[in-house]
Design a protein around this motif. Structure first.
Motif, mmCIF file in Angstrom:
data_model
loop_
_atom_site.group_PDB
_atom_site.id
_atom_site.type_symbol
_atom_site.label_atom_id
_atom_site.label_comp_id
_atom_site.label_asym_id
_atom_site.label_seq_id
_atom_site.Cartn_x
_atom_site.Cartn_y
_atom_site.Cartn_z
ATOM 1 N N MET A 1 3.812 6.859 -1.589
ATOM 2 C CA MET A 1 3.588 5.838 -2.611
ATOM 3 C C MET A 1 4.840 4.989 -2.817
ATOM 4 N N ASN B 1 5.288 2.563 -0.093
ATOM 5 C CA ASN B 1 4.351 1.449 -0.181
ATOM 6 C C ASN B 1 4.526 0.605 -1.450
ATOM 7 N N MET C 1 4.420 1.373 -4.627
ATOM 8 C CA MET C 1 3.545 1.612 -5.773
ATOM 9 C C MET C 1 4.315 1.779 -7.081
ATOM 10 N N LEU D 1 0.982 4.059 -13.531
ATOM 11 C CA LEU D 1 1.288 2.739 -12.968
ATOM 12 C C LEU D 1 1.154 1.726 -14.091
ATOM 13 N N LEU E 1 -5.768 8.127 -5.392
ATOM 14 C CA LEU E 1 -4.415 7.985 -4.847
ATOM 15 C C LEU E 1 -4.164 8.997 -3.742
ATOM 16 N N TYR F 1 -2.981 7.847 -0.191
ATOM 17 C CA TYR F 1 -1.555 7.948 0.113
ATOM 18 C C TYR F 1 -1.099 9.329 0.596
#
Length: 474
Positions: A202, A205, A207, A357, A370, A374
């Motif tokens: 994550m 990427n 996130m 988030l 998620l 991920y």
């Protein structure tokens, strides 16, 4: 004097011929406040960059395992499931431990390994010509001497945590690995736990946005085990706690968050400060036990480390990391594993695992989405098998399988010698800070500047993933 000392150490680790290793005594860094640490070896130059290094492929990985007490037997069992592994040698000072490990191989239908015992059996194992990888599961003060000796004798080395207990040992590992071009991996299994792998992907990427702060820990009540005569051989771990004051075991919490923050691969540690509480438990435990057993008189009145140590690290890029160490207080187990960024955060402990988030924790159904998206290719590939094989819920097996798969396919390892040195150096540096009223201590750059261009850990299985696992019963 400092220059002569550094030159002496370099001659030991990098001189021609076979290395003669003298094992250090437990608690060797007790006078750490009086030590001075160089920021880098005298030459200050990287001999060869081991970050991203792919050693020649090994169709069969021939392994010698040293240390068959607490951790070694589990490694024998896990490796016995991996095709492409040949367990060629087993070593322990105590012959009965070797015999018990042989039974693991017998049960798995694997040929007996060559046996090495006695004080110097490990040296003979490292010198043998039928081993590619030396897997070290011994007390801490043996880790660097054994890893260095293995590399000097043409073997890759994997060592349990921490990889080193002094700054000089950290540099020995780095310089030897660079010179020999042999991998030196610290067996930081927590990097392969399921939530840690998820948050690593994550973070990769974006996130969590830009990571700002992370927290890790080793909070695990080992008071009874450390004082148990039948626990750690020769009471070695209690002796470590009785002579050193700092974060003695930082890497379980630190390793996963260091990978998430691309430490040694775009960022690096700059300096740290460390503070310890007083000891409220170990000294009292020694007195209590000595009252009914004279054996424990030797542990009364020792300068035990503070029960809780808190260390704060600032990185070159201005990020912060908080680490805690407490193995005596009666509290639930935790490695914390907290990541905080500009877009969100994650926290593994206290359970259940949580991700936000934004300003609210995500719902369970959202977390499942998620995980579906991920979870790393590595966990998807061997995670289910790992849970069946075991080893801290499966993360030990994932680590071992990944290491073997990389060696068999000529891929860089996820953890290199710079990680081993940097994550381990927090212990002696924390000791120095604690001994000097929590003053700031600079952290060496073991990459000698290459961290600026080193690539992040590869989360794909590209070029590998072909190492099979023999049938595992549920």
């Amino acid at each position: 004097m400092k220059s002569n000392r550094r030159n002496f150490l370099r001659n030991i680790t990098l001189g021609s011929g076979v290395l003669a290793v003298g094992l250090p005594s437990i608690g060797k860094s007790a006078n750490v406040a009086e030590e001075t640490f160089d920021a880098a070896p005298q030459n200050g130059k990287q001999q060869f960059n081991m970050s991203g290094y792919a050693a020649p492929k090994l169709d069969k990985v021939r392994i010698g395992i040293i240390g068959l007490g607490m951790r070694g037997p589990g490694a024998v069992q896990r490796m016995s499931y991996i095709e492409g592994v040949e367990i060629k040698a087993l070593c322990d000072k105590q012959a009965d431990r070797v015999a018990k490990a042989q039974k693991i191989l017998e049960k798995a239908g694997i040929p007996k390994a060559k046996e090495y015992t006695g004080e110097d059996g490990w040296k003979a194992l490292c010198e043998s010509n039928d081993i590619d990888l030396v897997y070290i599961c011994t007390p801490w003060h043996y880790h660097t001497p054994m890893a260095v000796y293995a590399m000097k004798n043409g073997k890759h080395a994997c060592t349990e945590v921490p990889a080193a207990v002094t700054i000089d040992e950290c540099w020995q590992l780095v310089e030897t690995s660079e010179k020999t071009k042999k991998h030196c991996m610290m067996l930081e299994n927590c990097c392969y736990d399921f939530f840690e792998q998820l948050t690593l992907n994550m973070a990769r990427n974006g996130m969590f946005g830009e990571l700002i702060h992370a927290e890790g820990a080793y909070l695990h009540n080992l008071l009874d085990l450390n004082f148990d005569k039948n626990g750690y051989a020769d009471m070695w771990r209690l002796k470590e706690n009785a002579t050193r004051n700092g974060n003695l075991y930082p890497t379980h919490g630190l390793g996963p968050i260091a990978q998430c923050m691309n430490i040694n691969r775009g960022d690096n540690f700059d300096h740290l400060v460390s503070m310890s509480s007083n000891d409220f438990l170990m000294g009292a435990e020694a007195k209590k036990r000595a009252a009914s057993d004279s054996f424990y008189n030797q542990f009364v009145g020792k300068p035990y480390r503070g029960d809780m140590n808190t260390t704060i690290i600032r990185t070159i890029n201005g990020k912060t990391i908080m680490l805690q160490h407490d193995v005596t207080s009666p509290r639930p187990y935790s490695r914390i594993h907290l990541l905080s960024g500009t877009k969100g955060m994650a926290s593994k402990w206290p359970s259940p695992e949580r991700i936000a988030l934004g300003e609210e924790w995500m719902k369970e159904s959202e977390l499942k989405d998620l995980y579906d998206k991920y979870t790393t290719p590595l966990v998807k590939h061997v995670g289910d098998i790992a849970k069946k094989v075991g080893g801290h819920g499966g993360m030990d097996f994932i680590m071992d399988w990944r290491t073997i798969d990389c060696l068999r396919n000529g891929l860089p390892l996820d953890q290199n010698v710079y990680d081993a040195a940097l994550w381990s150096c927090v212990s002696p540096l924390s000791e120095k800070s604690v001994a000097n009223r929590s003053k700031s201590v600079d952290v060496p750059d073991f990459t000698r500047g290459s961290y600026k261009t080193n690539k992040p850990v590869d989360l794909t299985l590209e070029g590998g993933g072909n190492t099979t696992v023999r049938s595992v019963k549920s």
